[in-house]
Design a protein around this motif. Structure first.
Motif, PDB file in Angstrom:
ATOM      1  N   ALA A 277       0.833  -1.206   0.000  1.00 32.77           N
ATOM      2  CA  ALA A 277       0.000   0.000   0.000  1.00 32.77           C
ATOM      3  C   ALA A 277       0.865   1.252   0.000  1.00 32.77           C
ATOM      4  CB  ALA A 277      -0.897  -0.013   1.232  1.00 32.77           C
ATOM      5  N   GLY A 278       0.188   2.401  -0.047  1.00 34.17           N
ATOM      6  CA  GLY A 278       0.885   3.682   0.033  1.00 34.17           C
ATOM      7  C   GLY A 278       1.647   4.023  -1.238  1.00 34.17           C
ATOM      8  N   HIS A 279       1.125   3.604  -2.384  1.00 35.25           N
ATOM      9  CA  HIS A 279       1.851   3.819  -3.644  1.00 35.25           C
ATOM     10  C   HIS A 279       1.716   5.245  -4.174  1.00 35.25           C
ATOM     11  CE1 HIS A 279       1.767  -0.543  -3.374  1.00 35.25           C
ATOM     12  NE2 HIS A 279       2.678  -0.614  -4.318  1.00 35.25           N
ATOM     13  N   HIS A 280       0.905   6.037  -3.522  1.00 35.03           N
ATOM     14  CA  HIS A 280       0.799   7.471  -3.792  1.00 35.03           C
ATOM     15  C   HIS A 280       0.648   7.764  -5.284  1.00 35.03           C
ATOM     16  CE1 HIS A 280       2.433  11.813  -3.273  1.00 35.03           C
ATOM     17  NE2 HIS A 280       1.169  11.754  -2.869  1.00 35.03           N
ATOM     18  N   ARG A 281       1.629   8.409  -5.922  1.00 37.87           N
ATOM     19  CA  ARG A 281       1.478   8.813  -7.331  1.00 37.87           C
ATOM     20  C   ARG A 281       1.937   7.724  -8.296  1.00 37.87           C
ATOM     21  NH1 ARG A 281       2.798  15.019  -8.423  1.00 37.87           N
ATOM     22  NH2 ARG A 281       1.339  14.471 -10.069  1.00 37.87           N
ATOM     23  N   HIS A 282       2.259   6.540  -7.776  1.00 38.12           N
ATOM     24  CA  HIS A 282       2.991   5.587  -8.613  1.00 38.12           C
ATOM     25  C   HIS A 282       2.383   4.176  -8.631  1.00 38.12           C
ATOM     26  CE1 HIS A 282       5.938   8.786  -8.485  1.00 38.12           C
ATOM     27  NE2 HIS A 282       5.975   8.700  -7.170  1.00 38.12           N
ATOM     28  N   GLY A 283       1.103   4.075  -8.335  1.00 38.74           N
ATOM     29  CA  GLY A 283       0.507   2.745  -8.199  1.00 38.74           C
ATOM     30  C   GLY A 283       0.604   1.901  -9.454  1.00 38.74           C
ATOM     31  N   ILE A 284       0.376   2.526 -10.613  1.00 34.04           N
ATOM     32  CA  ILE A 284       0.345   1.717 -11.837  1.00 34.04           C
ATOM     33  C   ILE A 284       1.764   1.274 -12.196  1.00 34.04           C
ATOM     34  CG2 ILE A 284      -0.380   1.641 -14.245  1.00 34.04           C
ATOM     35  CD1 ILE A 284      -2.769   1.993 -12.413  1.00 34.04           C
ATOM     36  N   VAL A 285       2.717   2.201 -12.170  1.00 37.85           N
ATOM     37  CA  VAL A 285       4.083   1.804 -12.540  1.00 37.85           C
ATOM     38  C   VAL A 285       4.631   0.787 -11.545  1.00 37.85           C
ATOM     39  CG1 VAL A 285       5.245   3.745 -11.387  1.00 37.85           C
ATOM     40  CG2 VAL A 285       6.359   2.618 -13.273  1.00 37.85           C
ATOM     41  N   LEU A 286       4.244   0.882 -10.271  1.00 37.52           N
ATOM     42  CA  LEU A 286       4.806  -0.035  -9.267  1.00 37.52           C
ATOM     43  C   LEU A 286       4.065  -1.371  -9.182  1.00 37.52           C
ATOM     44  CD1 LEU A 286       5.680   2.410  -6.315  1.00 37.52           C
ATOM     45  CD2 LEU A 286       7.269   1.225  -7.854  1.00 37.52           C
ATOM     46  N   THR A 287       3.046  -1.553  -9.994  1.00 43.51           N
ATOM     47  CA  THR A 287       2.269  -2.800  -9.903  1.00 43.51           C
ATOM     48  C   THR A 287       3.138  -4.051 -10.148  1.00 43.51           C
ATOM     49  OG1 THR A 287       0.128  -1.781 -10.345  1.00 43.51           O
ATOM     50  CG2 THR A 287       0.362  -4.084 -10.980  1.00 43.51           C
ATOM     51  N   PRO A 288       3.939  -4.115 -11.221  1.00 42.50           N
ATOM     52  CA  PRO A 288       4.695  -5.370 -11.431  1.00 42.50           C
ATOM     53  C   PRO A 288       5.667  -5.688 -10.308  1.00 42.50           C
ATOM     54  CG  PRO A 288       4.667  -4.074 -13.452  1.00 42.50           C
ATOM     55  CD  PRO A 288       4.097  -3.189 -12.375  1.00 42.50           C
ATOM     56  N   VAL A 289       6.446  -4.702  -9.878  1.00 41.19           N
ATOM     57  CA  VAL A 289       7.455  -5.016  -8.859  1.00 41.19           C
ATOM     58  C   VAL A 289       6.782  -5.345  -7.524  1.00 41.19           C
ATOM     59  CG1 VAL A 289       8.033  -2.731  -7.853  1.00 41.19           C
ATOM     60  CG2 VAL A 289       9.817  -4.421  -8.178  1.00 41.19           C
ATOM     61  N   THR A 290       5.691  -4.659  -7.217  1.00 44.60           N
ATOM     62  CA  THR A 290       4.990  -4.959  -5.966  1.00 44.60           C
ATOM     63  C   THR A 290       4.463  -6.392  -5.990  1.00 44.60           C
ATOM     64  OG1 THR A 290       4.331  -2.640  -5.739  1.00 44.60           O
ATOM     65  CG2 THR A 290       3.099  -4.252  -4.450  1.00 44.60           C
ATOM     66  N   ALA A 291       3.845  -6.759  -7.109  1.00 44.00           N
ATOM     67  CA  ALA A 291       3.287  -8.110  -7.206  1.00 44.00           C
ATOM     68  C   ALA A 291       4.387  -9.163  -7.084  1.00 44.00           C
ATOM     69  CB  ALA A 291       2.527  -8.270  -8.519  1.00 44.00           C
ATOM     70  N   ASP A 292       5.507  -8.929  -7.760  1.00 38.67           N
ATOM     71  CA  ASP A 292       6.598  -9.916  -7.721  1.00 38.67           C
ATOM     72  C   ASP A 292       7.177 -10.023  -6.308  1.00 38.67           C
ATOM     73  OD1 ASP A 292       6.258 -10.283 -10.427  1.00 38.67           O
ATOM     74  OD2 ASP A 292       8.003  -9.102 -11.026  1.00 38.67           O
ATOM     75  N   LEU A 293       7.423  -8.873  -5.673  1.00 40.01           N
ATOM     76  CA  LEU A 293       8.079  -8.910  -4.356  1.00 40.01           C
ATOM     77  C   LEU A 293       7.173  -9.523  -3.292  1.00 40.01           C
ATOM     78  CD1 LEU A 293       9.870  -5.428  -4.339  1.00 40.01           C
ATOM     79  CD2 LEU A 293      10.919  -7.670  -4.652  1.00 40.01           C
ATOM     80  N   ILE A 294       5.911  -9.151  -3.320  1.00 38.98           N
ATOM     81  CA  ILE A 294       4.999  -9.705  -2.301  1.00 38.98           C
ATOM     82  C   ILE A 294       4.810 -11.208  -2.544  1.00 38.98           C
ATOM     83  CG2 ILE A 294       2.624  -9.641  -1.416  1.00 38.98           C
ATOM     84  CD1 ILE A 294       4.278  -7.230  -0.460  1.00 38.98           C
TER      85      ILE A 294
END
Ligand code: GLY
Length: 383
Positions: free
Chosen positions: A318-335
């Motif tokens: 959570a807390g992706h602020h202005r960057h939720g879409i760009v951070l979607t792949p790395v967040t999904a992979d890391l979690i």
């Protein structure tokens, strides 16, 4: 038949939650996603810029590293998702032009380019003639600009349904009952990916940051008269214009420390004035939608990724602020790696662990909180 608890429960069906569900289900885990109104949050408002370069701001070096890492994963992620869902997600790679209208605007832009170049990021200043060769529709008044060739875009209104389809095809199950408190969820691991709703569910410091956005449409079903994402400084206002093949142009966005979803005449006026100053032809376009969303901000504006302090079986994304879409792949992979990794934590996660906020006053344990998760008013992240 006895109830078999899922391996993973994801709370929140925005892009981040759905991508985690997809990745986990694809690895053979039993996954349930909880959201009464999937995809109705900030991703519905977001423009979908994938902009690790243009959004590399002073003092956010660790975040910039994560943005760059995730943007680098986007090409493959887009191919995999398009194949898994069988739908086009509007991923486009023409790049981004950052422009300044006046000499003052250009001076401000140049200061940021110098910082970005100092980090080794690919931002290339262009002469006015080079700028106009790339985008003849730019106003003659535009004084100068730069190309961020690796800053791409995707259409969030295509992305979220595609992620849902991919997750469901991989075996994830969507449940539309609201989650009142985390203790209501039974699963091996619970992932909280509920955007601004994470504050009520976990006590972690997520604050809404309002953004107002406009959607225009080029006349006669034609595509917009420009191809790049345009980010501009125009008489001190910052604005972006994101063209889609469909003829849509997304114009954004305000950044306001408030939590209502009202659209104000003043904000529409300022966004349109700045946009038309940069690209005069859009004055002829139809204004088809005005909307507002809430970015989930944190005290350092970087995301929270990892275990909820004191609750090793609850992971926060959570807390992706202005960057939720760009951070979607790395967040999904890391979690997903964290869930499947038998307790070992990927090094990339280290700066973003929620525990960095554990000692802030007012941060309370998840089980002490009993608010209802309502994504229709509490939204996921956007870009
Ligand atoms: N990243 C674009 C926005 O937050 O408006």
């Amino acid at each position: 038949m006895p109830f078999l608890a899922p391996d993973v429960a994801v709370v929140g069906a925005g892009p981040v939650g759905l991508a985690i569900a997809w990745r986990c289900a694809a690895r053979g885990l039993r996954v349930v996603v909880h959201d009464p109104t999937p995809g109705s949050g900030a991703s519905h408002v977001a423009a979908g810029m994938l902009a690790p370069v243009a959004e590399a701001y002073f003092g956010e070096q660790e975040l910039t590293g994560l943005l760059t890492e995730s943007a680098g994963r986007w090409p493959e992620f887009a191919v995999e998702l398009t194949e898994a869902a069988g739908t086009d997600i509007g991923y486009r790679t023409e790049g981004t032009l950052v422009v300044g209208l006046t000499a003052d605007d250009l001076a401000e832009a140049r200061r940021l380019w110098a910082y970005q170049q100092g980090l080794g990021l690919p931002v290339t200043p262009l002469r006015p003639s080079q700028l106009r060769e790339r985008e003849p529709a730019l106003a003659p008044r535009v004084r100068g600009g730069a190309l961020a060739a690796t800053d791409h875009q995707v259409d969030p209104r295509r992305l979220v349904p595609a992620l849902r389809l991919a997750a469901e095809r991989a075996g994830a199950v969507l449940v539309t009952e609201p989650v009142r408190r985390l203790s209501d969820v039974t699963a091996g691991v619970t992932v909280v990916a509920a955007g601004c709703g994470v504050a009520a569910l976990t006590g972690l410091p997520v604050r809404p940051v309002k953004g107002q956005v406009l959607r225009l449409r080029a006349p006669d079903g034609a595509p917009p008269g420009f191809r790049h994402v345009i980010r501009g400084y125009a008489d001190g206002e910052q604005v972006y214009l994101v063209p889609r093949h469909s003829g849509e142009v997304v114009v954004g966005a305000t950044v306001e420390e408030r939590s209502d979803l009202d659209v104000s005449a003043g904000a529409v006026l300022r966004l349109l004035r700045a946009a038309v100053d940069l690209l005069p032809e859009i004055a002829e376009y139809d204004l088809v939608e005005t909307s507002a969303g809430l970015r989930p901000g944190t005290p350092d504006n970087a995301p929270m990724l990892g275990p909820l302090p004191g609750h090793p079986d609850v992971l926060v994304a959570a807390g992706h602020h202005r960057h939720g879409i760009v951070l979607t792949p790395v967040t999904a992979d890391l979690i997903t790696d964290l869930i499947c990794g038998g307790g070992s934590s990927p090094p990339l996660l280290a700066p973003f662990r929620p525990e960095r906020f554990a000692n802030l006053p007012g941060v309370v344990a998840a089980t002490a909180v009993g608010n209802t998760f309502q994504p229709s008013t509490e939204v996921d992240s956007w870009n």
